[in-house]
Write a protein that holds these residues in place. Structure first.
Motif, short mmCIF file in Angstrom:
data_model
loop_
_atom_site.label_atom_id
_atom_site.label_comp_id
_atom_site.label_asym_id
_atom_site.label_seq_id
_atom_site.Cartn_x
_atom_site.Cartn_y
_atom_site.Cartn_z
N ALA A 1 -0.54 7.78 -7.97
CA ALA A 1 -1.91 7.27 -7.89
C ALA A 1 -2.77 8.24 -7.09
CB ALA A 1 -1.93 5.90 -7.23
N GLU A 2 -4.05 8.28 -7.42
CA GLU A 2 -4.99 9.02 -6.58
C GLU A 2 -4.87 8.48 -5.15
OE1 GLU A 2 -6.82 11.51 -7.26
OE2 GLU A 2 -7.36 11.52 -9.40
N GLY A 3 -4.79 9.38 -4.19
CA GLY A 3 -4.65 8.96 -2.80
C GLY A 3 -3.22 8.90 -2.33
N SER A 4 -2.27 8.99 -3.23
CA SER A 4 -0.86 9.01 -2.82
C SER A 4 -0.47 10.42 -2.41
CB SER A 4 0.03 8.51 -3.94
OG SER A 4 0.00 9.37 -5.07
N GLU B 1 -5.77 4.68 -8.75
CA GLU B 1 -4.89 3.76 -8.02
C GLU B 1 -4.80 2.37 -8.66
OE1 GLU B 1 -3.26 0.90 -5.39
OE2 GLU B 1 -5.38 0.96 -6.00
N LYS C 1 0.79 -1.22 0.00
CA LYS C 1 0.00 0.00 0.00
C LYS C 1 0.83 1.27 0.00
CE LYS C 1 -3.85 -2.21 2.48
NZ LYS C 1 -4.72 -2.15 3.68
N ARG D 1 2.36 4.89 -4.89
CA ARG D 1 1.08 4.49 -4.29
C ARG D 1 1.19 4.76 -2.79
NH1 ARG D 1 1.39 -0.13 -5.83
NH2 ARG D 1 -0.11 -0.20 -7.56
N LEU E 1 -2.24 2.22 -11.64
CA LEU E 1 -0.89 2.73 -11.48
C LEU E 1 0.15 1.82 -12.13
CD1 LEU E 1 1.02 4.87 -10.22
CD2 LEU E 1 1.19 3.36 -8.23
#
Length: 260
Positions: A126-129, A186, A57, A106, A189
């Motif tokens: 990635a989205e959220g990274s 995500e 993650k 990520r 990626l």
């Protein structure tokens, strides 16, 4: 060298180097650092593009401070020693190698991971990274080249915001600031990173020259950069890929570069 802390694969001219300690969110130890350097050396010999990423993650949670517990009782401890031994060679390896390097992020790119991520020639998030210069929260200073790489990418004031305040910089903000090349969903990626890496691996020999000149230009004057471009153009113009590129242009077809 056999690897215990990273994964290394070579496919379609792309060397994939992945930090592999998900339980610590890929916290870097000296042993891992040595393995990354060895993998980069191997990639410099065998690959035409390099992808650096992390398993699980996270991209990288920074240095594994738990592994340095034995230093805490020594009043003359030198936390910086591990930078010389294992961490700085990673960043310099990325800079010096001819192959373009993609960093695929990520989750957190924290601590040393922030510098490692920013060292990529292409930075895919990635989205959220997010980037997280957490050093001020543990009484340390940035490493991994972050003081240089972040200031070059986003300017001194924003770099100071990241380093002095220790704020998380999400992927979209990183993209707006010029710290990221592209932001993707995500789940996409890995595929997007490999797609880009394969594209670079099919590129001409001149990509390595472009990389070298761009890195060198960060520390040079305009006059020096102009001369470097002149020398680079001479070198690129003598490659087989240049001949193939011009021939393909005249014949109105896609060039088939071989990195020669």
């Amino acid at each position: 060298m056999s690897y215990e802390h990273i994964l290394y694969t070579l496919e379609d001219g792309v060397a994939r180097v992945s930090l592999n300690d998900p339980k610590t969110m890929n916290g870097v130890t000296e042993a891992m650092g040595h393995e990354i350097v060895d993998a980069l050396d191997q990639a410099a010999r065998d690959a035409r593009a390099v992808l650096v990423t992390g398993e699980g993650k996270a991209f990288c949670s920074g240095a594994n401070l738990s592994a340095a517990q034995d230093l805490l009782s020594d009043p003359m401890r030198d936390i910086g020693g591990q930078l010389d031994r294992a961490f700085n060679p990673v960043i310099m390896g990325i800079k010096r190698m001819e192959q373009p390097v993609i960093t695929a992020i990520r989750g957190p790119a924290a601590g040393f991971g922030a510098g490692l991520a920013a060292a990529g020639d292409i930075v895919l998030m990635a989205e959220g990274s997010y980037f997280f210069c957490a050093f001020c929260h543990v009484g340390l200073v940035p490493d991994g080249g972050a003081t240089y790489l972040l200031a070059q990418a986003v300017g001194r004031v924003r770099a100071m915001q990241m380093m002095l305040l220790g704020e998380k910089i999400d992927a979209r903000t990183a993209l707006d600031w010029g710290l990221a090349t592209r932001v993707v969903a995500e789940p996409d990626l890995e595929d997007e990173a490999m797609k880009l890496a394969r594209s670079l691996a099919r590129g001409p020999r001149s990509l390595g020259l472009i990389k070298r000149m761009a890195w060198d230009a960060l520390d040079s004057s305009l006059e020096t950069a102009l001369q470097a471009e002149r020398r680079g153009q001479r070198e690129a113009g003598r490659t087989q890929d240049f001949l193939e590129g011009v021939t393909a242009f005249v014949e109105k077809r896609k060039p088939a570069f071989e990195g020669q």
